[in-house]
Design a protein around this motif. Structure first.
Motif, PDB file in Angstrom:
ATOM      1  N   ALA A 171       0.828  -1.199   0.000  1.00  0.00           N
ATOM      2  CA  ALA A 171       0.000   0.000   0.000  1.00  0.00           C
ATOM      3  C   ALA A 171       0.869   1.258   0.000  1.00  0.00           C
ATOM      4  O   ALA A 171       0.572   2.242  -0.682  1.00  0.00           O
ATOM      5  CB  ALA A 171      -0.930  -0.008   1.205  1.00  0.00           C
ATOM      6  N   ALA A 172       1.960   1.238   0.761  1.00  0.00           N
ATOM      7  CA  ALA A 172       2.863   2.385   0.791  1.00  0.00           C
ATOM      8  C   ALA A 172       3.511   2.608  -0.577  1.00  0.00           C
ATOM      9  O   ALA A 172       3.673   3.749  -1.026  1.00  0.00           O
ATOM     10  CB  ALA A 172       3.929   2.175   1.861  1.00  0.00           C
ATOM     11  N   MET A 173       3.862   1.536  -1.261  1.00  0.00           N
ATOM     12  CA  MET A 173       4.441   1.665  -2.596  1.00  0.00           C
ATOM     13  C   MET A 173       3.416   2.183  -3.601  1.00  0.00           C
ATOM     14  O   MET A 173       3.739   2.969  -4.498  1.00  0.00           O
ATOM     15  CB  MET A 173       5.004   0.314  -3.055  1.00  0.00           C
ATOM     16  N   ASP A 174       2.168   1.753  -3.445  1.00  0.00           N
ATOM     17  CA  ASP A 174       1.113   2.250  -4.341  1.00  0.00           C
ATOM     18  C   ASP A 174       0.892   3.753  -4.164  1.00  0.00           C
ATOM     19  O   ASP A 174       0.482   4.448  -5.100  1.00  0.00           O
ATOM     20  CB  ASP A 174      -0.198   1.499  -4.073  1.00  0.00           C
ATOM     21  N   LEU A 175       1.166   4.252  -2.945  1.00  0.00           N
ATOM     22  CA  LEU A 175       1.010   5.682  -2.694  1.00  0.00           C
ATOM     23  C   LEU A 175       2.219   6.500  -3.117  1.00  0.00           C
ATOM     24  O   LEU A 175       2.251   7.713  -2.913  1.00  0.00           O
ATOM     25  CB  LEU A 175       0.730   5.911  -1.204  1.00  0.00           C
ATOM     26  N   GLY A 176       3.222   5.829  -3.681  1.00  0.00           N
ATOM     27  CA  GLY A 176       4.362   6.547  -4.236  1.00  0.00           C
ATOM     28  C   GLY A 176       5.648   6.457  -3.440  1.00  0.00           C
ATOM     29  O   GLY A 176       6.646   7.075  -3.828  1.00  0.00           O
ATOM     30  N   ALA A 177       5.673   5.708  -2.363  1.00  0.00           N
ATOM     31  CA  ALA A 177       6.895   5.580  -1.569  1.00  0.00           C
ATOM     32  C   ALA A 177       7.868   4.617  -2.227  1.00  0.00           C
ATOM     33  O   ALA A 177       7.463   3.573  -2.744  1.00  0.00           O
ATOM     34  CB  ALA A 177       6.557   5.102  -0.156  1.00  0.00           C
ATOM     35  N   GLY A 178       9.147   4.975  -2.227  1.00  0.00           N
ATOM     36  CA  GLY A 178      10.172   4.102  -2.781  1.00  0.00           C
ATOM     37  C   GLY A 178      10.566   3.010  -1.801  1.00  0.00           C
ATOM     38  O   GLY A 178      10.164   3.030  -0.633  1.00  0.00           O
ATOM     39  N   PRO A 179      11.385   2.055  -2.255  1.00  0.00           N
ATOM     40  CA  PRO A 179      11.776   0.935  -1.377  1.00  0.00           C
ATOM     41  C   PRO A 179      12.500   1.387  -0.113  1.00  0.00           C
ATOM     42  O   PRO A 179      12.250   0.857   0.972  1.00  0.00           O
ATOM     43  CB  PRO A 179      12.696   0.103  -2.273  1.00  0.00           C
ATOM     44  N   ILE A 180      13.388   2.390  -0.250  1.00  0.00           N
ATOM     45  CA  ILE A 180      14.131   2.857   0.920  1.00  0.00           C
ATOM     46  C   ILE A 180      13.195   3.542   1.911  1.00  0.00           C
ATOM     47  O   ILE A 180      13.271   3.318   3.130  1.00  0.00           O
ATOM     48  CB  ILE A 180      15.267   3.806   0.483  1.00  0.00           C
ATOM     49  N   LYS A 181      12.289   4.372   1.415  1.00  0.00           N
ATOM     50  CA  LYS A 181      11.348   5.055   2.302  1.00  0.00           C
ATOM     51  C   LYS A 181      10.392   4.063   2.959  1.00  0.00           C
ATOM     52  O   LYS A 181      10.028   4.225   4.132  1.00  0.00           O
ATOM     53  CB  LYS A 181      10.564   6.105   1.517  1.00  0.00           C
ATOM     54  N   VAL A 182       9.987   3.045   2.224  1.00  0.00           N
ATOM     55  CA  VAL A 182       9.121   2.012   2.801  1.00  0.00           C
ATOM     56  C   VAL A 182       9.829   1.298   3.949  1.00  0.00           C
ATOM     57  O   VAL A 182       9.235   1.022   4.993  1.00  0.00           O
ATOM     58  CB  VAL A 182       8.691   1.007   1.712  1.00  0.00           C
ATOM     59  N   PHE A 183      11.122   1.032   3.752  1.00  0.00           N
ATOM     60  CA  PHE A 183      11.867   0.324   4.803  1.00  0.00           C
ATOM     61  C   PHE A 183      11.952   1.161   6.072  1.00  0.00           C
ATOM     62  O   PHE A 183      11.686   0.672   7.176  1.00  0.00           O
ATOM     63  CB  PHE A 183      13.269  -0.027   4.302  1.00  0.00           C
ATOM     64  N   PHE A 184      12.328   2.446   5.926  1.00  0.00           N
ATOM     65  CA  PHE A 184      12.535   3.281   7.110  1.00  0.00           C
ATOM     66  C   PHE A 184      11.233   3.812   7.709  1.00  0.00           C
ATOM     67  O   PHE A 184      11.165   4.083   8.912  1.00  0.00           O
ATOM     68  CB  PHE A 184      13.454   4.458   6.764  1.00  0.00           C
ATOM     69  N   ALA A 185      10.186   3.959   6.886  1.00  0.00           N
ATOM     70  CA  ALA A 185       8.926   4.532   7.383  1.00  0.00           C
ATOM     71  C   ALA A 185       7.903   3.482   7.785  1.00  0.00           C
ATOM     72  O   ALA A 185       7.021   3.754   8.609  1.00  0.00           O
ATOM     73  CB  ALA A 185       8.313   5.458   6.329  1.00  0.00           C
ATOM     74  N   VAL A 186       7.987   2.287   7.214  1.00  0.00           N
ATOM     75  CA  VAL A 186       6.981   1.253   7.471  1.00  0.00           C
ATOM     76  C   VAL A 186       7.581   0.029   8.163  1.00  0.00           C
ATOM     77  O   VAL A 186       7.125  -0.400   9.233  1.00  0.00           O
ATOM     78  CB  VAL A 186       6.294   0.830   6.148  1.00  0.00           C
ATOM     79  N   ILE A 187       8.628  -0.542   7.547  1.00  0.00           N
ATOM     80  CA  ILE A 187       9.172  -1.802   8.049  1.00  0.00           C
ATOM     81  C   ILE A 187       9.925  -1.601   9.361  1.00  0.00           C
ATOM     82  O   ILE A 187       9.706  -2.331  10.334  1.00  0.00           O
ATOM     83  CB  ILE A 187      10.094  -2.444   6.993  1.00  0.00           C
ATOM     84  N   LEU A 188      10.829  -0.615   9.396  1.00  0.00           N
ATOM     85  CA  LEU A 188      11.673  -0.432  10.575  1.00  0.00           C
ATOM     86  C   LEU A 188      10.871  -0.137  11.847  1.00  0.00           C
ATOM     87  O   LEU A 188      11.140  -0.738  12.901  1.00  0.00           O
ATOM     88  CB  LEU A 188      12.696   0.674  10.315  1.00  0.00           C
ATOM     89  N   PRO A 189       9.859   0.758  11.819  1.00  0.00           N
ATOM     90  CA  PRO A 189       9.051   0.947  13.046  1.00  0.00           C
ATOM     91  C   PRO A 189       8.316  -0.320  13.475  1.00  0.00           C
ATOM     92  O   PRO A 189       8.120  -0.555  14.673  1.00  0.00           O
ATOM     93  CB  PRO A 189       8.068   2.053  12.654  1.00  0.00           C
ATOM     94  N   ALA A 190       7.917  -1.144  12.480  1.00  0.00           N
ATOM     95  CA  ALA A 190       7.179  -2.367  12.820  1.00  0.00           C
ATOM     96  C   ALA A 190       8.067  -3.411  13.487  1.00  0.00           C
ATOM     97  O   ALA A 190       7.605  -4.178  14.342  1.00  0.00           O
ATOM     98  CB  ALA A 190       6.536  -2.946  11.562  1.00  0.00           C
ATOM     99  N   ILE A 191       9.338  -3.455  13.101  1.00  0.00           N
ATOM    100  CA  ILE A 191      10.245  -4.453  13.682  1.00  0.00           C
ATOM    101  C   ILE A 191      11.100  -3.872  14.808  1.00  0.00           C
ATOM    102  O   ILE A 191      12.021  -4.543  15.288  1.00  0.00           O
ATOM    103  CB  ILE A 191      11.169  -5.048  12.596  1.00  0.00           C
ATOM    104  N   MET A 192      10.798  -2.637  15.235  1.00  0.00           N
ATOM    105  CA  MET A 192      11.624  -1.993  16.257  1.00  0.00           C
ATOM    106  C   MET A 192      11.691  -2.783  17.562  1.00  0.00           C
ATOM    107  O   MET A 192      12.765  -2.845  18.190  1.00  0.00           O
ATOM    108  CB  MET A 192      11.107  -0.572  16.518  1.00  0.00           C
ATOM    109  N   PRO A 193      10.603  -3.405  18.056  1.00  0.00           N
ATOM    110  CA  PRO A 193      10.754  -4.221  19.276  1.00  0.00           C
ATOM    111  C   PRO A 193      11.790  -5.334  19.124  1.00  0.00           C
ATOM    112  O   PRO A 193      12.561  -5.602  20.049  1.00  0.00           O
ATOM    113  CB  PRO A 193       9.343  -4.787  19.491  1.00  0.00           C
ATOM    114  N   ALA A 194      11.806  -5.980  17.950  1.00  0.00           N
ATOM    115  CA  ALA A 194      12.807  -7.025  17.708  1.00  0.00           C
ATOM    116  C   ALA A 194      14.205  -6.430  17.614  1.00  0.00           C
ATOM    117  O   ALA A 194      15.191  -7.049  18.045  1.00  0.00           O
ATOM    118  CB  ALA A 194      12.475  -7.786  16.419  1.00  0.00           C
TER     119      ALA A 194
END
Length: 293
Positions: A171-194
């Motif tokens: 969904a983030a990519m469909d809204l125009g976010a690139g792979p790097i931005k998706v990683f730092f804005a979506v993936i990294l906050p989600a895996i921060m506890p780990a």
């Protein structure tokens, strides 16, 4: 009656287990305030060994080296573990995948003696080419610790990666976010506890390592576990009891605040869930009222 007996038996077993685990630590803390040089003979309460501890420059230097190496190891291991976990989960299949997984997890199953000996031979060979490895100082210890800590961080972060919903990233990519931005804005906050768990695990393992560090460390790079082990071999010292007491106190404080933060977070989540349920109930009552009108 049977339930009461079962409850009593569980309480007794729990009490025995906790006594077995924590009684030696409690005795160590008590005897750290003993004035006598004999760690098993109590004379009178005193802070003498704490003054001796803080005036010992050798212990201070060892603590500084251990903290520096542990922090550098934790940072590097988390980065490597995150990249490795991302490849293992997001890249479906690639040539050499089985070999990659084997090499990543090998330090977890190899005996520490073998790992330490292999790294020692490597650093001796590299010392003839690169001066940094000749004295086997902090840099060499850091590389050795990263070698085995990265395997554990990869396992921890990979388990969190598998739980992520990939549709959020799409969904983030469909809204125009690139792979790097998706990683730092979506993936990294989600895996921060780990990430935090992997960081603390690496930090603890690096601070606690003795076998591998004994092979790698040079004469001017003595870490805290090496210093404690060498001191205990010469005989038990109340100064080591004082050092262990301070370590237990610091760990207990951090554990207490972590527990307190977790409790507050759970209460906040329960409060938000109750408010959401109340709002949903009010909305349902309002819609029912409008439908009757």
């Amino acid at each position: 009656m049977r339930k009461n007996k079962s409850l009593i038996a569980r309480i007794v077993i729990l009490a025995c287990a906790l006594t077995f685990l924590y009684l030696p630590i409690l005795m160590l803390i008590i005897y750290s305030f003993n004035e006598s040089k004999m760690v098993t003979v109590w004379t009178k309460a005193s802070l003498h060994w704490y003054y001796e501890l803080f005036s010992d420059s050798q212990i201070g230097h060892a603590v500084l080296i251990s903290l520096t190496v542990a922090f550098m190891t934790a940072c590097a291991s988390v980065v490597i573990g995150t990249l490795a976990a991302f490849v293992l989960v997001r890249v479906r299949s690639f040539t050499g995948e089985s070999l990659f997984v084997l090499l990543i997890t090998a330090p977890m199953v190899l005996p520490e003696v073998i790992t330490g000996l292999a790294l020692l031979m490597l650093f001796v060979t590299l010392g003839e080419i690169i001066p940094w490895f000749a004295d086997r100082g902090i840099f060499a210890i850091w590389i050795a610790h990263v070698t085995f800590c990265s395997a554990y961080t990869t396992v921890v972060i990979r388990s969190r990666f598998r739980e992520l919903d990939i549709s959020i990233e799409e969904a983030a990519m469909d809204l125009g976010a690139g792979p790097i931005k998706v990683f730092f804005a979506v993936i990294l906050p989600a895996i921060m506890p780990a990430e935090v768990a992997a960081f603390l695990l690496s930090f603890t393992m690096s601070m606690d390592d003795l076998v591998i560090t004994s092979f790698i460390a040079g004469p001017d790079s003595t870490t805290l576990p090496m210093l404690i082990f060498s001191s205990v071999r010469r005989g038990l010292s109340p100064e080591i009891n004082a050092l262990a007491t301070i370590i237990v106190l610091i760990v207990s404080i951090f554990t207490f605040f972590a527990w307190l933060s977790m409790v507050k977070k759970q209460k906040r989540m329960a409060s938000d869930a109750a408010k959401a349920a109340k709002a949903a109930k009010l909305e349902q009552q309002r819609s029912t009222f409008h439908s009757k009108i």
